[in-house]
Motif scaffolding. Structure first.
Motif, PDB file in Angstrom:
ATOM      1  N   ALA A  34      41.705  25.101  36.701  1.00 17.96           N
ATOM      2  CA  ALA A  34      41.214  25.034  35.328  1.00 17.96           C
ATOM      3  C   ALA A  34      40.028  24.089  35.180  1.00 17.96           C
ATOM      4  CB  ALA A  34      42.341  24.606  34.391  1.00 17.96           C
ATOM      5  N   ASN A  35      39.935  23.089  36.042  1.00 15.87           N
ATOM      6  CA  ASN A  35      38.830  22.135  35.969  1.00 15.87           C
ATOM      7  C   ASN A  35      37.611  22.588  36.770  1.00 15.87           C
ATOM      8  OD1 ASN A  35      40.304  20.189  34.387  1.00 15.87           O
ATOM      9  ND2 ASN A  35      41.484  19.737  36.235  1.00 15.87           N
ATOM     10  N   ALA A  36      37.794  23.588  37.610  1.00 13.65           N
ATOM     11  CA  ALA A  36      36.697  24.153  38.407  1.00 13.65           C
ATOM     12  C   ALA A  36      36.965  25.645  38.569  1.00 13.65           C
ATOM     13  CB  ALA A  36      36.600  23.457  39.767  1.00 13.65           C
ATOM     14  N   PRO A  37      36.719  26.451  37.521  1.00 13.35           N
ATOM     15  CA  PRO A  37      37.084  27.874  37.508  1.00 13.35           C
ATOM     16  C   PRO A  37      36.512  28.694  38.649  1.00 13.35           C
ATOM     17  CG  PRO A  37      36.517  27.126  35.308  1.00 13.35           C
ATOM     18  CD  PRO A  37      36.149  26.009  36.236  1.00 13.35           C
ATOM     19  N   ALA A  38      35.462  28.198  39.295  1.00 19.72           N
ATOM     20  CA  ALA A  38      34.907  28.936  40.429  1.00 19.72           C
ATOM     21  C   ALA A  38      35.841  28.910  41.628  1.00 19.72           C
ATOM     22  CB  ALA A  38      33.545  28.362  40.818  1.00 19.72           C
ATOM     23  N   ASN A  39      36.763  27.957  41.650  1.00 19.26           N
ATOM     24  CA  ASN A  39      37.727  27.840  42.750  1.00 19.26           C
ATOM     25  C   ASN A  39      38.949  28.703  42.441  1.00 19.26           C
ATOM     26  OD1 ASN A  39      35.996  25.973  43.937  1.00 19.26           O
ATOM     27  ND2 ASN A  39      37.037  24.229  42.980  1.00 19.26           N
ATOM     28  N   THR A  40      38.899  29.951  42.826  1.00 18.60           N
ATOM     29  CA  THR A  40      39.974  30.890  42.511  1.00 18.60           C
ATOM     30  C   THR A  40      41.031  30.922  43.613  1.00 18.60           C
ATOM     31  OG1 THR A  40      38.796  32.738  43.523  1.00 18.60           O
ATOM     32  CG2 THR A  40      38.401  32.333  41.182  1.00 18.60           C
ATOM     33  N   VAL A  41      42.267  31.155  43.208  1.00 17.06           N
ATOM     34  CA  VAL A  41      43.359  31.308  44.167  1.00 17.06           C
ATOM     35  C   VAL A  41      43.925  32.727  44.120  1.00 17.06           C
ATOM     36  CG1 VAL A  41      43.972  28.873  44.164  1.00 17.06           C
ATOM     37  CG2 VAL A  41      45.022  30.385  42.493  1.00 17.06           C
ATOM     38  N   LEU A  42      43.545  33.487  43.086  1.00 10.86           N
ATOM     39  CA  LEU A  42      43.953  34.890  42.979  1.00 10.86           C
ATOM     40  C   LEU A  42      42.888  35.608  42.155  1.00 10.86           C
ATOM     41  CD1 LEU A  42      47.499  36.251  42.098  1.00 10.86           C
ATOM     42  CD2 LEU A  42      45.446  37.295  41.169  1.00 10.86           C
ATOM     43  N   SER A  43      42.393  36.721  42.662  1.00 13.71           N
ATOM     44  CA  SER A  43      41.399  37.513  41.932  1.00 13.71           C
ATOM     45  C   SER A  43      41.596  38.980  42.297  1.00 13.71           C
ATOM     46  CB  SER A  43      39.976  37.064  42.292  1.00 13.71           C
ATOM     47  OG  SER A  43      39.018  37.812  41.567  1.00 13.71           O
ATOM     48  N   THR A  44      41.898  39.799  41.298  1.00 12.06           N
ATOM     49  CA  THR A  44      42.147  41.211  41.559  1.00 12.06           C
ATOM     50  C   THR A  44      41.830  42.027  40.321  1.00 12.06           C
ATOM     51  OG1 THR A  44      43.783  42.789  42.416  1.00 12.06           O
ATOM     52  CG2 THR A  44      44.567  41.178  40.832  1.00 12.06           C
ATOM     53  N   GLU A  45      41.598  43.312  40.499  1.00 15.46           N
ATOM     54  CA  GLU A  45      41.334  44.207  39.374  1.00 15.46           C
ATOM     55  C   GLU A  45      42.507  45.158  39.187  1.00 15.46           C
ATOM     56  OE1 GLU A  45      37.379  46.423  38.048  1.00 15.46           O
ATOM     57  OE2 GLU A  45      38.529  47.699  39.424  1.00 15.46           O
ATOM     58  N   ILE A  46      42.893  45.377  37.938  1.00 18.43           N
ATOM     59  CA  ILE A  46      43.902  46.376  37.606  1.00 18.43           C
ATOM     60  C   ILE A  46      43.186  47.511  36.880  1.00 18.43           C
ATOM     61  CG2 ILE A  46      45.876  44.822  37.528  1.00 18.43           C
ATOM     62  CD1 ILE A  46      45.482  44.626  34.492  1.00 18.43           C
ATOM     63  N   SER A  47      43.612  48.751  37.083  1.00 18.32           N
ATOM     64  CA  SER A  47      42.894  49.869  36.477  1.00 18.32           C
ATOM     65  C   SER A  47      43.794  51.077  36.287  1.00 18.32           C
ATOM     66  CB  SER A  47      41.690  50.261  37.342  1.00 18.32           C
ATOM     67  OG  SER A  47      42.114  50.733  38.604  1.00 18.32           O
ATOM     68  N   GLN A  48      43.372  51.952  35.385  1.00 15.09           N
ATOM     69  CA  GLN A  48      43.989  53.255  35.171  1.00 15.09           C
ATOM     70  C   GLN A  48      42.899  54.241  34.788  1.00 15.09           C
ATOM     71  OE1 GLN A  48      47.181  52.684  32.224  1.00 15.09           O
ATOM     72  NE2 GLN A  48      48.664  52.899  33.877  1.00 15.09           N
ATOM     73  N   VAL A  49      43.176  55.531  34.981  1.00 13.05           N
ATOM     74  CA  VAL A  49      42.243  56.576  34.563  1.00 13.05           C
ATOM     75  C   VAL A  49      42.718  57.139  33.234  1.00 13.05           C
ATOM     76  CG1 VAL A  49      41.596  57.142  36.922  1.00 13.05           C
ATOM     77  CG2 VAL A  49      43.504  58.357  35.849  1.00 13.05           C
ATOM     78  N   TYR A  50      41.842  57.858  32.559  1.00 18.42           N
ATOM     79  CA  TYR A  50      42.166  58.414  31.245  1.00 18.42           C
ATOM     80  C   TYR A  50      43.409  59.290  31.305  1.00 18.42           C
ATOM     81  CZ  TYR A  50      41.674  60.748  26.739  1.00 18.42           C
ATOM     82  OH  TYR A  50      41.907  61.227  25.473  1.00 18.42           O
ATOM     83  N   ASN A  51      44.289  59.075  30.349  1.00 14.43           N
ATOM     84  CA  ASN A  51      45.538  59.828  30.202  1.00 14.43           C
ATOM     85  C   ASN A  51      46.557  59.545  31.293  1.00 14.43           C
ATOM     86  OD1 ASN A  51      45.912  61.155  27.834  1.00 14.43           O
ATOM     87  ND2 ASN A  51      45.188  63.143  28.536  1.00 14.43           N
ATOM     88  N   GLU A  52      46.318  58.551  32.130  1.00 16.09           N
ATOM     89  CA  GLU A  52      47.353  58.142  33.077  1.00 16.09           C
ATOM     90  C   GLU A  52      48.481  57.514  32.265  1.00 16.09           C
ATOM     91  OE1 GLU A  52      47.894  55.308  37.050  1.00 16.09           O
ATOM     92  OE2 GLU A  52      45.898  55.716  36.226  1.00 16.09           O
ATOM     93  N   SER A  53      49.658  58.057  32.392  1.00 14.24           N
ATOM     94  CA  SER A  53      50.745  57.664  31.499  1.00 14.24           C
ATOM     95  C   SER A  53      51.615  56.567  32.092  1.00 14.24           C
ATOM     96  CB  SER A  53      51.622  58.881  31.168  1.00 14.24           C
ATOM     97  OG  SER A  53      52.182  59.408  32.348  1.00 14.24           O
ATOM     98  N   GLY A  54      52.235  55.840  31.187  1.00 16.34           N
ATOM     99  CA  GLY A  54      53.232  54.867  31.593  1.00 16.34           C
ATOM    100  C   GLY A  54      52.697  53.470  31.838  1.00 16.34           C
ATOM    101  N   TRP A  55      53.586  52.510  31.645  1.00 13.81           N
ATOM    102  CA  TRP A  55      53.295  51.113  31.917  1.00 13.81           C
ATOM    103  C   TRP A  55      53.525  50.830  33.397  1.00 13.81           C
ATOM    104  CZ3 TRP A  55      51.624  47.282  28.478  1.00 13.81           C
ATOM    105  CH2 TRP A  55      51.540  47.662  27.144  1.00 13.81           C
ATOM    106  N   VAL A  56      52.720  49.937  33.942  1.00 14.79           N
ATOM    107  CA  VAL A  56      52.797  49.567  35.353  1.00 14.79           C
ATOM    108  C   VAL A  56      53.152  48.090  35.462  1.00 14.79           C
ATOM    109  CG1 VAL A  56      51.531  49.389  37.535  1.00 14.79           C
ATOM    110  CG2 VAL A  56      51.061  51.290  35.969  1.00 14.79           C
ATOM    111  N   ALA A  57      54.071  47.765  36.356  1.00 15.32           N
ATOM    112  CA  ALA A  57      54.471  46.370  36.576  1.00 15.32           C
ATOM    113  C   ALA A  57      53.616  45.772  37.695  1.00 15.32           C
ATOM    114  CB  ALA A  57      55.945  46.290  36.942  1.00 15.32           C
ATOM    115  N   PHE A  58      53.016  44.620  37.424  1.00 12.81           N
ATOM    116  CA  PHE A  58      52.202  43.901  38.406  1.00 12.81           C
ATOM    117  C   PHE A  58      52.942  42.642  38.832  1.00 12.81           C
ATOM    118  CE2 PHE A  58      49.335  40.517  39.590  1.00 12.81           C
ATOM    119  CZ  PHE A  58      48.376  41.113  40.377  1.00 12.81           C
ATOM    120  N   SER A  59      52.881  42.316  40.131  1.00 14.40           N
ATOM    121  CA  SER A  59      53.507  41.093  40.635  1.00 14.40           C
ATOM    122  C   SER A  59      52.755  40.610  41.864  1.00 14.40           C
ATOM    123  CB  SER A  59      54.983  41.345  40.992  1.00 14.40           C
ATOM    124  OG  SER A  59      55.572  40.167  41.496  1.00 14.40           O
ATOM    125  N   GLN A  60      52.376  39.339  41.848  1.00 14.63           N
ATOM    126  CA  GLN A  60      51.702  38.754  43.006  1.00 14.63           C
ATOM    127  C   GLN A  60      51.907  37.240  42.986  1.00 14.63           C
ATOM    128  OE1 GLN A  60      47.852  40.400  43.797  1.00 14.63           O
ATOM    129  NE2 GLN A  60      47.231  38.701  45.116  1.00 14.63           N
TER     130      GLN A  60
END
Length: 232
Positions: A134-160
């Motif tokens: 939080a004091n140096a946001p450039a120092n990341t310990v986790l960085s990832t993208e989550i995505s879906q396409v149009y009309n992709e149904s349902g909720w997805v559970a993320f865990s890391q």
């Protein structure tokens, strides 16, 4: 003793959520709008969270977006990361929250995500998820993208899991793809410390322990008996 020590492994056990209002249930939304639309950058209207860019929508699950969160049916409210892009100059929304951590400790980030099936987005819908110092946001310990396409149904559970590198850690969600008033939806966000606890050894491990202890006992017996034989 070495055999006994080596045979006792360690499992991991999660603890309480370190985030405030991870389910976005505060402030409560009701009639007539059932939502707080276009919550702007800099706002702390959503308890525990700060809007860091663009604007976002705080909505009720049964009235807007992808509908009821089937992974957590008791959830009432959620977040759309993209609000009014016209009012934000085309900038997609984002929010963040900081929380206390212990350097070197393991934590688990979990949340549910879906997307708004309203306006069509040919590029789909996505958000960048970042955990950093939080004091140096450039120092990341986790960085990832989550995505879906149009009309992709349902909720997805993320865990890391991630290992903290600072005493104050920042969690951010930034919308990266979507359409006007239609982005990634978030719900039930949680960060929990993962504590090491002793695990129960397998039967084969117990057998090794017994064999090892029997061997140690036999060696001790031989050392004790040897002086008596020499005297005789």
């Amino acid at each position: 003793a070495l055999i006994l020590t080596a045979s006792i492994g360690f499992a991991h056990e999660a603890s309480a959520n370190l985030l405030v209002n991870g389910g976005f249930e505060q402030p409560v939304q009701g009639a007539p709008n059932f939502a707080a639309f276009n919550v702007p950058a800099g706002s702390s209207l959503i308890t525990g969270w700060t809007i860091v860019q663009g604007n976002v929508d705080l909505t009720t699950t049964v009235n807007y977006g992808p509908g009821l969160n089937t992974l957590h049916p008791t959830s009432v409210q959620d977040i759309d990361l993209i609000g009014d892009t016209r009012g934000s100059g085309g900038v997609f929304g984002g929010l963040s929250q900081s929380f206390a951590t212990v350097i070197g400790e393991l934590y688990q980030l979990t949340f549910d995500y879906a997307h708004n099936n309203g306006p069509f987005s040919s590029n789909g819908y996505a958000a960048q998820v970042t955990v950093a110092d939080a004091n140096a946001p450039a120092n990341t310990v986790l960085s990832t993208e989550i995505s879906q396409v149009y009309n992709e149904s349902g909720w997805v559970a993320f865990s890391q899991t991630f290992t903290a590198t600072s005493e104050l850690t920042l969690l951010s969600f930034i919308g990266t793809r979507g359409a006007f008033n239609a982005g990634i939806y978030l719900d039930e966000v949680s960060v929990e410390a993962v504590a090491a606890v002793p695990s129960v050894p397998e039967p084969s491990t117990w057998a090794m322990m017994v064999f090892g202890l029997a061997g140690i006992g036999f060696m001790a017996y031989r050392r004790k008996s040897k002086p008596a034989l020499l005297a005789a």
